[in-house]
Design an enzyme around this catalytic site. Structure first.
Site, PDB file in Angstrom:
ATOM      1  N   ARG A  70       0.732  -1.162   0.144  1.00 15.30           N
ATOM      2  CA  ARG A  70      -0.065   0.055  -0.036  1.00 15.30           C
ATOM      3  C   ARG A  70       0.892   1.185  -0.117  1.00 15.30           C
ATOM      4  NH1 ARG A  70      -4.318  -2.740  -2.089  1.00 15.30           N
ATOM      5  NH2 ARG A  70      -5.523  -3.562  -0.451  1.00 15.30           N
ATOM      6  N   ASP A 310      -1.934 -12.718  -1.364  1.00 15.01           N
ATOM      7  CA  ASP A 310      -2.661 -11.630  -1.797  1.00 15.01           C
ATOM      8  C   ASP A 310      -3.205 -10.805  -0.598  1.00 15.01           C
ATOM      9  OD1 ASP A 310      -4.126 -10.059  -3.363  1.00 15.01           O
ATOM     10  OD2 ASP A 310      -5.764 -11.421  -4.090  1.00 15.01           O
TER      11      ASP A 310
END
Length: 429
Positions: A70, A310
């Site tokens: 992120r 993931d």
């Protein structure tokens, strides 16, 4: 120069075919020697750190081929530091991070920024560059520039590459650059506005479904394009029986394709959505029991190479809302080993297969150093207690986000310590 001895643990190194009780000697961040514990009378000298591993498993540090850290742009969900701390707590010593940051990692300046942020982190970070500029699927990113900056693969993960000519071009360049192209295999028109797997459960819940065909047709397309271009294709988060069958057939005829499945797609079915829990909402969606069994068989026979998390952190802003509107994805770095070990306990996988899929196989698929513990290899290790149990308390996780379907559940199989370059970077309290 750091020196470390891991004494008396059961070393399982799938890449080297080793399974037995060994003492592992580390010097300067690499494996210096591996000696059978029963015949090793060596004494630790002054300044040597000793880790007693009797009753524990010593495995190569895990390598995650698919995570979202992120940063830059979404640090309120996760950043490189918190993400690598979560990785370390899960036994991971290396993490490949996807390009859907803000700005997108489609140029060398963003790649270098990520690598700068990863200096001194609790796990190695390998950036994945964007396949297309801005993830828009219109123009190919500069793959050579991304590789030179430190990227190890390219992908528009999260965004399917609809333009077949662009995908073909990326695969052609992958043949030249050696960087695999990671496919987010989803036909967006077929997926439509679906929010879970298409089937009886979706019908009962009154939610729009995503058919298996949305994944199957794109996996088939990308395999054919890889075959045409001679490039290296890696299929991300495989979730359907049809995709497994297509990849199996492609490997049999020599196509350069590898694949991954996630712990949640291997452990859960679409029945997990019954309570409208947004922690069961992901893309691709949780599928049927038949699909789960196909994924497990794919891992056993080598069709699926890797288990990848993931890891997709989201804040409560994106998750604590109506199911239809909630973001897709869950965190997974800290729970992955325990969830996968649950499959071993069920008899779905052998321990050796599970550890290979989390270490040696991703290293091989992406040409990364690590994934083995032979002399000269990086001293990256996960030390595991197979009898240990832990309750997942979301508030205690290292990740900044809490979106896990395993919150409150007791899992078996504990990461006791993680060793990176010969340094203990995580110890379970």
């Amino acid at each position: 120069m750091n020196r470390l001895i891991i004494k008396g643990g059961r070393l399982i190194d799938p890449a080297a075919g080793i399974d037995g009780l060994y003492n592992i000697y580390v010097m300067g961040g690499r494996i210096a020697s591996v000696k059978k514990a029963e015949s090793d009378a060596s004494e630790a000298g002054p300044g040597v750190e000793v880790v007693e591993a009797n009753g524990l498993i010593v495995a190569p540090g895990f390598i995650d081929a698919h995570a979202h850290l992120r940063e830059p742009g979404f640090e309120y969900k996760e950043d490189v530091r918190s993400g690598t701390q979560a990785a370390s707590a899960g036994g991971y010593t290396a993490v490949m991070c996807m390009a859907n940051t803000r700005p997108v990692n489609d140029n060398e300046s963003v790649t270098r920024y990520i690598l700068k942020r990863a200096e001194g982190a609790a796990a190695k970070v390998y950036p994945i560059g964007a396949l297309s500029v801005g993830l828009k699927g219109e123009r190919l990113a500069e793959m050579a520039e991304l590789k030179a900056a430190g990227c190890v693969a390219v992908s528009d993960d999260g965004m399917p590459v609809v333009n077949s000519a662009l995908m073909r071009r990326a695969l052609e360049y992958s043949k030249i650059s050696g960087m695999p192209v990671i496919s987010h295999a989803e036909e967006p028109v077929l997926a439509g506005s679906g929010v879970m797997n298409e089937g009886p459960v979706a019908t009962r819940l009154g939610l729009r479904g995503i058919p298996n065909a949305a994944e199957d047709v794109m996996v088939a397309r990308d395999i054919h394009l890889a075959e045409l271009a001679g490039g290296r294709l890696h299929v991300a988060h495989v979730s359907t029986r049809g995709a497994v069958e297509a990849i199996r057939a492609a490997k049999a005829r020599g196509v350069r394709v590898t694949a991954e499945a996630t712990p949640h797609h291997l452990a859960l079915t679409d029945e997990a959505v019954k309570g409208y829990d947004t922690n069961a909402k992901m893309n691709p969606p949780l599928r049927s029991r038949e699909d789960v069994e196909a994924l497990r068989e794919g891992l056993r026979d080598g069709t699926i190479d890797c288990i990848a998390t993931d890891h997709a952190p989201h804040s409560t802003i994106e998750k604590d809302i109506e199911f239809d509107k909630a973001s897709n994805g869950i965190i997974g770095l800290e729970t992955a080993f325990s969830v996968v070990y649950g499959l071993v306990e069920e008899g779905a996988l052998s321990l050796n297969q599970a550890l290979a899929a989390m270490s040696a196989n991703p290293a091989k698929a992406f040409g990364l150093e690590g994934g083995k513990l032979t002399v000269g290899s990086p001293a990256d290790m996960a030390i595991l207690d197979l009898n240990g149990k832990w309750k997942v308390e979301a508030a205690m996780l290292k990740s900044k986000s809490r979106n896990t379907p395993w919150a409150g559940k007791e899992l078996k199989g504990v990461v006791v310590k993680t060793v990176l370059a010969g340094n203990v970077v995580y110890s379970r309290e």
